[in-house]
Design an enzyme around this catalytic site. Structure first.
Site, PDB file in Angstrom:
ATOM      1  N   HIS A 264      23.874   2.470  78.807  1.00 29.30           N
ATOM      2  CA  HIS A 264      24.437   2.194  77.478  1.00 29.30           C
ATOM      3  C   HIS A 264      24.318   0.706  77.146  1.00 29.30           C
ATOM      4  CE1 HIS A 264      27.520   2.115  74.243  1.00 29.30           C
ATOM      5  NE2 HIS A 264      27.860   0.979  74.822  1.00 29.30           N
ATOM      6  N   GLU A 265      24.701  -0.149  78.102  1.00 33.73           N
ATOM      7  CA  GLU A 265      24.630  -1.588  77.871  1.00 33.73           C
ATOM      8  C   GLU A 265      23.183  -2.036  77.668  1.00 33.73           C
ATOM      9  OE1 GLU A 265      27.159  -3.448  77.313  1.00 33.73           O
ATOM     10  OE2 GLU A 265      28.653  -1.926  77.812  1.00 33.73           O
ATOM     11  N   HIS A 268      22.057  -1.816  74.148  1.00 31.37           N
ATOM     12  CA  HIS A 268      22.350  -2.993  73.310  1.00 31.37           C
ATOM     13  C   HIS A 268      21.257  -4.053  73.484  1.00 31.37           C
ATOM     14  CE1 HIS A 268      26.174  -1.574  71.938  1.00 31.37           C
ATOM     15  NE2 HIS A 268      26.686  -1.504  73.149  1.00 31.37           N
ATOM     16  N   GLU A 339      27.085   1.164  68.843  1.00 32.91           N
ATOM     17  CA  GLU A 339      27.599   1.896  69.995  1.00 32.91           C
ATOM     18  C   GLU A 339      27.013   3.307  70.060  1.00 32.91           C
ATOM     19  OE1 GLU A 339      29.388   0.709  72.469  1.00 32.91           O
ATOM     20  OE2 GLU A 339      29.342  -1.247  71.487  1.00 32.91           O
ATOM     21  N   ASP A 343      24.728   4.608  73.063  1.00 29.60           N
ATOM     22  CA  ASP A 343      25.039   5.851  73.775  1.00 29.60           C
ATOM     23  C   ASP A 343      23.805   6.739  73.871  1.00 29.60           C
ATOM     24  OD1 ASP A 343      27.665   5.227  74.273  1.00 29.60           O
ATOM     25  OD2 ASP A 343      28.491   6.460  72.657  1.00 29.60           O
TER      26      ASP A 343
END
Length: 403
Positions: A264-265, A268, A339, A343
């Site tokens: 997930h990170e 970003h 976000e 995800d």
């Protein structure tokens, strides 16, 4: 008086209204059938959120009183006391403002950390650690704050169209802080050790290579000495990038779920979310600086101030709160979109079930109440509610059961 009334009308009153709406929402939802959390923890999470919101109302009132004191009395008296050269006076003046602000907020912060968070099992450190953290924060405020105030004050006093150069300094500052934070500032408060689990480290490095993320390494932060909550994040820019895992996270989450969180990170990173947000924040800073630089003299007079370097800087600090409050509506909207996209990316690297299970563990272990008043969320939530994220992952069924 005009500025004080505007500050109250456009910041303090809306914040209190949002808190009241949230308190009513928590009371209503906390009495319903629980989901995600089992009943005892569901009720406890509602209680914790309620206590925090009540403290938030007190904090808002203290902040209003603080601003009122300075605008109606404090600025005039401080200028009468100080008798230095314009540059030195500006630095001392603004530092006095910031130090008093920090001191006013300190008792409430101590109560939150040492009483409320300890009661709910979050705070692990005692009074000694809190005092050490506070002293370090004050030292950073005086040293870094003093240097920055000096630089901004010199520009205002000596450079025509100072706001342009102040913006350039702001760009340098934000980029520098993002680069230096993981290697200079963060280690002042926590210990960072290389990840020792060779198998997990190899799996993480394989994930990083797969995405093209080059970092200085994978580090474990001793978060448990201060707090029991779970987290993981990437920090830094360029070669200073680091993968940071809370030691609490390693104890509570499976390797597969941990990789999903990191995936997930990495979403970003892949979507350049950090850089986009930096540009957006710098745009906000530019608007604020140019607004303050062009304020009419009558507004300074209404605050018992003459147009000066320190007057411009304290107005910049005071007005950043109401400007930032409404700016967060845009930031949170964009952040929530980011976000959902992160995800989706994280699920593509691992599985949607692994990520969904990781999100469930984070909410349960952090004892987070799973919902908030819709209007409150728009102002304060940078992440979508858990159920919305699970549904977007096509894993909504996992959140409907109580574990």
């Amino acid at each position: 008086m005009f500025i004080f009334l505007c500050y109250a009308l456009f910041l303090s009153v809306p914040k209190i209204v949002l808190s009241v709406l949230q308190l009513g929402f928590l009371k209503q939802e906390g009495a319903k059938e629980p989901y995600i959390l089992e009943r005892t923890k569901f009720i406890q999470a509602a209680r914790y959120a309620t206590l925090r919101e009540r403290l938030s109302i007190i904090s808002t009132l203290l902040d209003l009183g603080f601003v009122g004191f300075w605008l109606l009395y404090g600025f005039r008296e401080l200028e009468n006391v100080l008798d230095f050269s314009p540059l030195v006076e500006s630095v001392v003046f603004v530092l006095c403002f910031l130090v008093v602000q920090a001191l006013v907020a300190l008792p409430l912060s101590a109560y939150q950390t040492l009483v409320v968070d300890r009661e709910f099992g979050f705070a692990k450190g005692g009074v000694k650690l809190f005092i050490k953290d506070t002293l370090k924060s004050f030292a950073l405020l005086l040293v870094i704050g003093g240097i920055l105030i000096f630089a901004f004050s010199w520009m205002i006093l000596n450079v025509e169209n100072w706001e342009l150069y102040a913006f350039i300094l702001g760009v340098v500052l934000i980029v520098s802080l993002n680069m230096l934070y993981p290697i200079v500032i963060a280690p002042l408060f926590n210990k960072f050790s290389p990840l020792e689990n060779a198998e997990l480290k190899e799996a993480i490095n394989a994930l990083l290579v797969r995405v093209g993320f080059k970092s200085e390494g994978v580090f474990v932060m001793d978060a448990s000495k201060r707090d029991g909550r779970l987290n993981a994040y990437f920090a830094g820019l360029g070669r200073a990038k680091r993968v940071i895992l809370f030691d609490t996270l390693l104890d509570k989450i499976s390797p597969a779920s941990l990789l999903a969180v990191l995936g997930h990170e990495l979403g970003h990173f892949k979507h350049y979310d950090l850089y986009k947000m930096m540009v957006f924040i710098l745009g906000f800073f530019a608007i604020l600086v140019f607004f303050v630089a062009n304020l009419p003299e009558a507004l300074f007079a209404s605050a018992n101030l003459e147009v000066s370097a320190q007057a411009n800087l304290v107005f910049l600090l005071i007005l950043s709160a109401p400007f930032g409050f409404y700016f967060m509506l845009i930031v949170n909207f964009l952040s929530c979109k980011n976000e959902f996209n992160a995800d989706k990316f994280g699920a593509s690297l691992t599985t949607k079930e692994d990520l969904a299970n990781a999100l469930l563990v984070l909410v349960k272990e952090n004892n987070s109440f799973p919902l908030a008043h819709p209007l409150y969320m728009r102002f304060y939530y940078s992440h979508p509610p858990l159920m919305a994220r699970l549904i977007a992952l096509d894993c909504g069924h996992l959140g409907k059961s109580v574990a």
